[in-house]
Scaffold this active site. Structure first.
Site, PDB file in Angstrom:
ATOM      1  CD  GLU A  29     -15.304 -19.411   3.973  1.00  0.00           C
ATOM      2  OE1 GLU A  29     -16.560 -19.076   4.188  1.00  0.00           O
ATOM      3  OE2 GLU A  29     -14.777 -20.226   2.990  1.00  0.00           O
TER       4      GLU A  29
ATOM      5  CG  LEU B 266     -15.348 -15.969   0.773  1.00  0.00           C
ATOM      6  CD1 LEU B 266     -16.477 -15.448   0.004  1.00  0.00           C
ATOM      7  CD2 LEU B 266     -15.385 -15.971   2.099  1.00  0.00           C
TER       8      LEU B 266
ATOM      9  CD  GLU C 115     -14.876 -23.692   2.626  1.00  0.00           C
ATOM     10  OE1 GLU C 115     -15.696 -22.481   3.170  1.00  0.00           O
ATOM     11  OE2 GLU C 115     -15.366 -24.076   1.493  1.00  0.00           O
TER      12      GLU C 115
ATOM     13  CD  GLN D  99     -18.806 -17.945   6.723  1.00  0.00           C
ATOM     14  OE1 GLN D  99     -19.404 -18.247   5.671  1.00  0.00           O
ATOM     15  NE2 GLN D  99     -18.234 -17.049   7.002  1.00  0.00           N
TER      16      GLN D  99
ATOM     17  CE1 TYR E 185     -21.392 -23.462   2.944  1.00  0.00           C
ATOM     18  CE2 TYR E 185     -19.852 -21.625   4.243  1.00  0.00           C
ATOM     19  CZ  TYR E 185     -21.068 -22.180   3.376  1.00  0.00           C
ATOM     20  OH  TYR E 185     -22.140 -20.995   3.179  1.00  0.00           O
TER      21      TYR E 185
ATOM     22  CG  HIS F 117     -26.168 -21.641   5.465  1.00  0.00           C
ATOM     23  ND1 HIS F 117     -27.054 -21.349   4.210  1.00  0.00           N
ATOM     24  CD2 HIS F 117     -25.243 -20.988   5.359  1.00  0.00           C
ATOM     25  CE1 HIS F 117     -26.268 -20.479   3.576  1.00  0.00           C
ATOM     26  NE2 HIS F 117     -25.065 -20.336   4.122  1.00  0.00           N
TER      27      HIS F 117
END
Length: 371
Positions: A61, A90, A92, A114, A118, A163
């Site tokens: 991505e 986008l 996985e 990313q 994920y 994140h």
């Protein structure tokens, strides 16, 4: 009829051949450049290895035109073209699906996930397909790949459990999977050489965990000291899988760590030194296979081991380190500090569940006071 027969095709290992492949470089210009950050080191290493391995492809991505969220793949598509460095959906499962097919057809895929969180959306494509291909085909087929994953926590200004994720238990449970976890720029480049060579020679499935919070870190102890920068490794430099790296020669305490824990431990070690306590810091570098021989040697030099683990207390890395030392016959004192068994929350709340330097320092002093 035996465990050896069953496991023979699981993860072939030919370290001498991997060493030969890892020390071959086509792009030597990068070695002349000055100190680099972790992100710059990975970027240069990817460029070097794209020269070295004609079948290597980098994709994921935003890795192409944008050059990645953190600039790690910046400029690679312009240099090598969109057939070898390209953006994906986008998704996985699609990313790892492309890697699975590419590896079967003779390419050397380097997909990027990313963020570590994920990866869990498509973990079975590593566990149930890539890592088992040689096992279930008795070595007739293989899915070589190096899965780059931006991970761990401690990101500033970009919070939330999608994140900032420190869950590695699902990876450490996969038989035969190689898990690299570099913290320093020079190690990152050298270890990436090893992973690509292992994929090419042995068909290895490697996961390359990159600490996001260290991507652009430049300093270690003081602002402007440049202590986290490092020279790009010279041609021929590589790190054998399952070998640790030690810092310092203290005889009072051995601190075993990895990732963001390395920087925190080195900072704590300097403060301990001011108080007359000599600590050595051991960076695991590889979470699988664990560097058991190096661990045991460094542990016995002091007789006191503090495992500094930024991942969760349950299912984290420290459990395996403690078990490995115990199984190998280490009889000294041992303790561990970890992050909490929690997802990483938003904003300053993250500091309530993540391991920090005061906790490490307090545990180190407590271990020294133990008898």
């Amino acid at each position: 009829a035996s465990d050896a027969e069953v496991m023979a095709p699981l993860a072939p290992r030919h370290p001498e051949r991997v060493a030969d492949r890892a020390t071959v470089r086509a792009d030597r210009a990068a070695a002349t450049e000055g100190p680099v950050t972790l992100a710059q080191a990975v970027n240069r290493a990817l460029g070097e290895l794209l020269h070295t391995f004609p079948g290597m492809c980098v994709f994921g991505e935003d890795v192409g035109r944008k050059g990645g969220v953190y600039g790690v793949t910046k400029g690679l598509q312009q240099r090598f073209g969109p057939a070898r460095v390209f953006d994906t959906l986008l998704d996985e499962q699609s990313i790892l699906g492309v890697a699975l097919g590419g590896g079967l057809t003779g390419l050397l895929p380097v997909p990027e996930i990313q963020y570590l969180a994920y990866l869990h959306n498509a973990a079975d494509q590593i566990r149930g397909e890539a890592a088992t291909q040689q096992f279930f085909s008795a070595g007739q087929f293989r899915n070589p790949m190096v899965v780059r994953v931006a991970g761990y926590a401690y990101q500033k200004g970009f919070g939330g459990h999608f994140h900032n994720d420190n869950a590695v238990g699902a990876l450490r449970d996969i038989p035969g999977l190689v898990i690299a976890s570099p913290a320093r720029p020079d190690d990152a480049a050298a270890m990436l050489r090893t992973c690509l060579a292992a994929a090419a020679e042995d068909g290895s499935v490697c996961v390359f965990l990159e600490p996001i919070a260290l991507y652009h870190t430049r300093d270690l102890h003081d602002d402007g000291d440049g202590g986290w920068l490092a020279g790009y490794p010279a041609p021929g430099a590589y790190v054998p899988a399952g070998r640790a790296r030690s810092y310092g020669d203290g005889t009072d305490l051995t601190m075993v760590t990895f990732g963001n824990g390395l920087r925190m431990s080195l900072r704590v070690a300097r403060r301990l030194a001011v108080g007359g306590i000599g600590a050595r810091v051991v960076d695991l570098r590889w979470l699988a296979p664990l560097p058991v021989d190096d661990l045991l040697r460094e542990a016995r030099l002091t007789g006191r081991v503090l495992v500094v683990d930024e991942t969760r207390r349950t299912g984290g890395v420290s459990e395996g380190v403690v078990a490995a030392l115990t199984d190998a016959g280490y009889a000294g004192l041992i303790a561990r500090v970890t992050s909490k068994d929690s997802f990483v929350p938003l904003g300053p709340a993250a500091n309530t569940v993540l391991l920090d330097e005061p906790t490490i320092e307090k545990a180190a002093i407590g271990l020294l006071d133990a008898r």
